[in-house]
Write a protein that holds these residues in place. Structure first.
Motif, mmCIF file in Angstrom:
data_model
loop_
_atom_site.group_PDB
_atom_site.id
_atom_site.type_symbol
_atom_site.label_atom_id
_atom_site.label_comp_id
_atom_site.label_asym_id
_atom_site.label_seq_id
_atom_site.Cartn_x
_atom_site.Cartn_y
_atom_site.Cartn_z
ATOM 1 N N ALA A 29 -3.186 -10.107 -23.375
ATOM 2 C CA ALA A 29 -2.624 -8.924 -24.399
ATOM 3 C C ALA A 29 -1.118 -8.398 -23.747
ATOM 4 O O ALA A 29 -0.778 -9.096 -22.689
ATOM 5 C CB ALA A 29 -3.594 -7.615 -24.180
ATOM 6 N N HIS A 66 -3.201 -11.810 -33.765
ATOM 7 C CA HIS A 66 -2.152 -11.137 -33.314
ATOM 8 C C HIS A 66 -0.732 -11.425 -33.845
ATOM 9 O O HIS A 66 0.129 -10.580 -34.311
ATOM 10 C CB HIS A 66 -1.760 -10.802 -31.616
ATOM 11 C CG HIS A 66 -0.760 -10.521 -31.220
ATOM 12 N ND1 HIS A 66 -0.274 -9.271 -31.150
ATOM 13 C CD2 HIS A 66 0.382 -11.008 -30.236
ATOM 14 C CE1 HIS A 66 0.717 -9.008 -30.563
ATOM 15 N NE2 HIS A 66 1.182 -9.845 -29.844
ATOM 16 N N ILE A 111 -4.614 -5.272 -32.026
ATOM 17 C CA ILE A 111 -5.725 -5.622 -31.290
ATOM 18 C C ILE A 111 -5.987 -4.722 -30.193
ATOM 19 O O ILE A 111 -5.125 -4.685 -29.417
ATOM 20 C CB ILE A 111 -6.011 -7.055 -30.978
ATOM 21 C CG1 ILE A 111 -5.697 -8.017 -32.074
ATOM 22 C CG2 ILE A 111 -7.146 -7.501 -30.107
ATOM 23 C CD1 ILE A 111 -5.354 -9.258 -31.690
ATOM 24 N N TYR A 125 -1.070 -5.644 -29.037
ATOM 25 C CA TYR A 125 -2.166 -6.449 -28.306
ATOM 26 C C TYR A 125 -2.346 -5.685 -26.914
ATOM 27 O O TYR A 125 -1.617 -5.837 -26.088
ATOM 28 C CB TYR A 125 -1.896 -7.728 -28.357
ATOM 29 C CG TYR A 125 -3.139 -8.712 -28.043
ATOM 30 C CD1 TYR A 125 -4.319 -8.435 -27.779
ATOM 31 C CD2 TYR A 125 -2.848 -10.204 -28.019
ATOM 32 C CE1 TYR A 125 -5.434 -9.106 -27.403
ATOM 33 C CE2 TYR A 125 -3.838 -10.885 -28.024
ATOM 34 C CZ TYR A 125 -5.184 -10.540 -27.717
ATOM 35 O OH TYR A 125 -6.129 -11.213 -27.049
#
Ligand code: ADP
Ligand code: ADP
Length: 232
Positions: free
Chosen positions: A208, A189, A195, A34
């Motif tokens: 993230a 995720h 992502i 992510y």
């Protein structure tokens, strides 16, 4: 094998004076990672997303998505790869205004030749998954901003892509609605999707695991997020 590998990519736009939108960028996205991309306006964020999203090709270097070298594909093959392996979520939702939520979600499956009954079944499941099971027949202008973004996430998931690309997904939403949308991305995720998200909002980027900082077409630094925001 990485989900995405960008290898020494340059992208030059030639409109009068050449503009080096990306000037030697290399990065890898691990499967299931992510990653956020931050950087000032004009730093090359959209250009990078467009290249990874197979919407455009680099002037130099290679872009490899799910093991396929995008620079070696015909434009038709790129379109195919994009449709089956990548889901896009935009700031402005980009829904078809005349189609219902259900019909918007079905669209990408038509291109992949999924049967009608399977399309409808899957769209129904996706609407449930994003919490809009009771909104299937609503058109975008009959939905709130948050609901529209939920539809666009469901549409991005239609062909079960491994890679989700998103550009300022909460940019048009109030902070509470935005937080709900970020929870959906965290769920994706956790479900194993890779992502990549462009944002200029530090609080959003901290969802993230890693932040890539772009400046003037190069990676200025990569930062590991110490404790990424996760749904409670
Ligand atoms: P960001 O998304 O970080 O704002 P962009 O990737 O959109 O940055 O743009 C990077 C640079 O490339 C900018 O200088 C921009 O003006 C230029 N650029 C982007 N797209 C085009 C295009 N289609 N034609 C010409 N120049 C472009
Ligand atoms: P969200 O938090 O998902 O953005 P809102 O609080 O904005 O939702 O919306 C609450 C309710 O109002 C929703 O059930 C939605 O269906 C309805 N609604 C919002 N905007 C509109 C609109 N433009 N037309 C019809 N219904 C709307």
């Amino acid at each position: 094998q990485a989900a995405v590998a960008v290898q020494d990519v340059r992208k030059t736009y030639q409109v009068g004076e050449p503009v080096h939108a990306l000037d030697g960028v290399s990065l890898k996205l691990k499967r299931g990672s992510y990653t956020a991309v931050m950087g000032p306006s004009g730093s090359g964020k959209s250009t990078l997303m467009n290249l990874i999203g197979c919407l455009d090709t680099p002037t130099e270097g290679r872009v490899i998505v799910n093991g396929k070298d995008v620079t070696q594909l015909s434009s038709r093959e790129r379109t195919r790869l994009r449709g089956s392996e990548i889901g896009f979520v935009f700031q402005t939702f980009n829904l078809m205004p005349r189609l219902t939520a259900q019909e918007n979600i079905v669209q990408p499956m038509v291109a992949q030749k999924v049967s009608r009954s399977e399309r409808n079944e899957r769209a129904k499941q996706l609407l449930e998954r994003v919490g809009l099971g009771d909104r299937a027949g609503h058109r975008p202008n009959e939905l709130s901003g948050g609901q529209r973004q939920r539809v666009s996430i469901a549409r991005a998931l239609a062909n079960d892509p491994a890679l989700i690309l998103t550009d300022e997904p909460t940019g048009n939403l109030d902070s509470k609605t935005g937080a709900n949308i970020m929870e959906l991305f965290s769920e994706l995720h956790e479900g194993g999707n890779t992502i990549l998200m462009v944002t200029h909002d530090r609080d959003i980027a901290e969802h993230a695991d890693k932040i890539i900082h772009l400046l003037d077409g190069v990676i200025e630094r990569e930062e590991t997020v110490d404790s990424p925001v996760r749904p409670t």
